[in-house]
Scaffold this active site. Sequence first.
Site, PDB file in Angstrom:
ATOM      1  N   GLU A 397      17.166  -8.493  26.594  1.00  0.00           N
ATOM      2  CA  GLU A 397      16.115  -7.385  26.142  1.00  0.00           C
ATOM      3  C   GLU A 397      15.353  -8.148  25.536  1.00  0.00           C
ATOM      4  O   GLU A 397      14.225  -6.986  25.625  1.00  0.00           O
ATOM      5  CB  GLU A 397      16.864  -7.254  24.391  1.00  0.00           C
ATOM      6  CG  GLU A 397      18.280  -6.333  24.930  1.00  0.00           C
ATOM      7  CD  GLU A 397      19.877  -6.812  25.403  1.00  0.00           C
ATOM      8  OE1 GLU A 397      19.128  -8.075  25.320  1.00  0.00           O
ATOM      9  OE2 GLU A 397      20.386  -5.782  25.669  1.00  0.00           O
ATOM     10  N   HIS A 464      28.392  -2.004  16.826  1.00  0.00           N
ATOM     11  CA  HIS A 464      27.981  -1.094  17.979  1.00  0.00           C
ATOM     12  C   HIS A 464      27.952   0.259  16.935  1.00  0.00           C
ATOM     13  O   HIS A 464      28.315   1.073  17.076  1.00  0.00           O
ATOM     14  CB  HIS A 464      29.531  -0.547  18.921  1.00  0.00           C
ATOM     15  CG  HIS A 464      29.498  -1.812  19.739  1.00  0.00           C
ATOM     16  ND1 HIS A 464      29.955  -3.503  20.029  1.00  0.00           N
ATOM     17  CD2 HIS A 464      29.109  -1.995  21.581  1.00  0.00           C
ATOM     18  CE1 HIS A 464      29.676  -4.054  21.688  1.00  0.00           C
ATOM     19  NE2 HIS A 464      29.183  -3.076  22.175  1.00  0.00           N
TER      20      HIS A 464
END
Length: 658
Positions: A397, A464
């Site tokens: 990322e 999540h």
Amino acid sequence: MDFKSHQISETTQLRLFKDMLLSRLIEEKMLILLRQGKISKWFSGIGQEAVAVGLTASLDEDEFILPMHRNLGVFTGRNIPLYRLFSQWQGKLSGFTNGRDRSFHFGSKEHHIVGMISHLGPQLGVANGIALSHLLRGDKKVTAVFTGEGATSEGDFHEALNIAAVWDLPVLFCIENNGYGLSTPTAEQYRCENLADKGPGYGMESHIVDGNNVLEVYSKVSELAADLRDHPRPVLLEFKTFRMRGHEEASGTKYVPQNLMDHWAAKDPLENYTQYLREAGILSEALEVAYKTEIAHRINDHLEKAFSEDPVVFDETKELNDVYYKYDYKHIEKNIEVKNIRLVDAISEGLNLSMARHSNLILMGQDIAEYGGVFKVTEGFLETYGKERVRNTPICESAIVSTAMGLAINGMKAVVEMQFSDFVSSGFNPIVNYLAKVHYRWGQPADVVIRMPCGAGVGAGPFHSQTNEAWFTKVPGLKVAYPAFPEDAKGLLATAINDPNPVLFFEHKGLYRSVYGDVPEGYYTIPFGKAAQLREGNRLSLITYGAGVHWALEALDEMGLTDVDLLDLRTLCPLDLEAVFRSVRKTGKVLLLQEDTLFGGVMADVAAQIGEHCFESLDAPVKRVGSLEMPVPFARSLEAGFLPQSRLRSALEELWAY
Ligand SMILES: Cc1ncc(C[n+]2csc(CCOP(=O)(O)OP(=O)(O)O)c2C)c(N)n1
């Protein structure tokens, strides 16, 4: 030190000498000014000049170099007027950052130099982006990026090398191994014998170069650069050299053993090279004196110019106006023809139309190509736009965000898909420190949209399910959009991509497939900073965004509350405070609803603004409803207790009756 075996013209040998001399004489002058208290800080590169000088001379002038804090020779090698460098170090207007950033923390596109940020590592990923932009345009260009050996311990180093290897990017990763990272010796920094040994681990060619021998640096880099232009691939170079002074002047070198200092002092790059040039009959005494005199005059003249420049003056409007790249929003009206589609389809359509519109737009993300992304937003894109523009990324990322930054610096646009917004924590640094600040610092567009599938209510647990917009609304320089409806999502995404500023684009994954709406066909834009008035009423204002909008609509309908002013903020930065104030002044009561936990959330600021600006219109305390102060739990029953829906009705009742 072997200078003799290199086949380099005498003109070039003399140029390299003069370049090193210039670097050394500026360094020595800075040490004097520091002692006189005329400059505040200095990171000395004395003893390391051959690396920056040799490399800069061996690349074409329009090839980007991304230097670090000891690479003065890159800046002087690209002929930046010295007074501009001196002004930069004194925080003056003739520098490169309008007094906003210090030392070597700046770039100059004109000189194809992109300076560092303090965090060191992101620099490496930015080089990837620049190299990628060249590769995609078919330019045969090399990009060189520096790092100290200390910063190779950062994850960004690993991520950037890995990406460059997987994508065959023509980047020269240059480790300037000067023995110490502040006070930490190499043995406490890494375990391998040479950092060049790491190259093969990435499937990457690597070389060790004597960083104190300018001819060796020049020959090796010239040879590699020529090859990389035709056969793009990354190469790892470890330049062995030594830091002869403190990390920065004030910190000294007490921790460095004297024998090490003596060993490297004998290898001084300038002294040894001078000796060789004299002995080879290339440098006469007269020429040496002439060079020194000319450079000394040049330094003094330019210093005088910089010192005589007035200090920078604070002008609030100017400073605030430069936080964001000036963007003139272009409104493109909606088509009257609509079709009823889901939020996820609207986002996909918006992205697709932007890909068709902007040929310089690159998509990057994990599993977004053949697989279409975990939420299938980019399904079918690969077939239409090809692998070059729809790029699967390794799980990196941080360096992918930096790569996006590099693309933007070189005139491209990027959309990065975070697989889940939770994972943005692994890419946090370049977003808040690079993308957010680069325009204010030296005027670059961070033309990057980060797509953020977010939110709870889907039974996905602590990692999540987060809605982490407040991590970013806090940071000046970023924009944040958070649509609740398909129509808005499509138009706001188009605007986000047109806007050259960095945008965090939140997409609630719980709404992806549950919310349908009539979405205009074709391409259109919706302005940022304009809340949507969903319902008009006089008794109470209910202000929210994202999933909160749907919870609000449901609660109002179920409770039969009709006289309510319902606002959907749609973008959180910029925030439509005017609409908020207008509504609160009309109703006198306000409930602020967010999915995020309450403390430090967006609504905390909205409440504070209402308190400051609408106090006299209020008939009740400002009420906030949000999630409980805890991580998002997994089990459905726990998640339901965490989320604010169950508390929304009682809060509404209470305020209604107040
Ligand atoms: C992320 C981060 N951690 C720590 C620091 C503080 N810091 C600045 S430079 C430096 C040492 C860097 O060593 P190296 O990469 O070898 O470069 P050198 O200074 O030796 O040229 C440290 C620890 C920083 N700037 N950024």
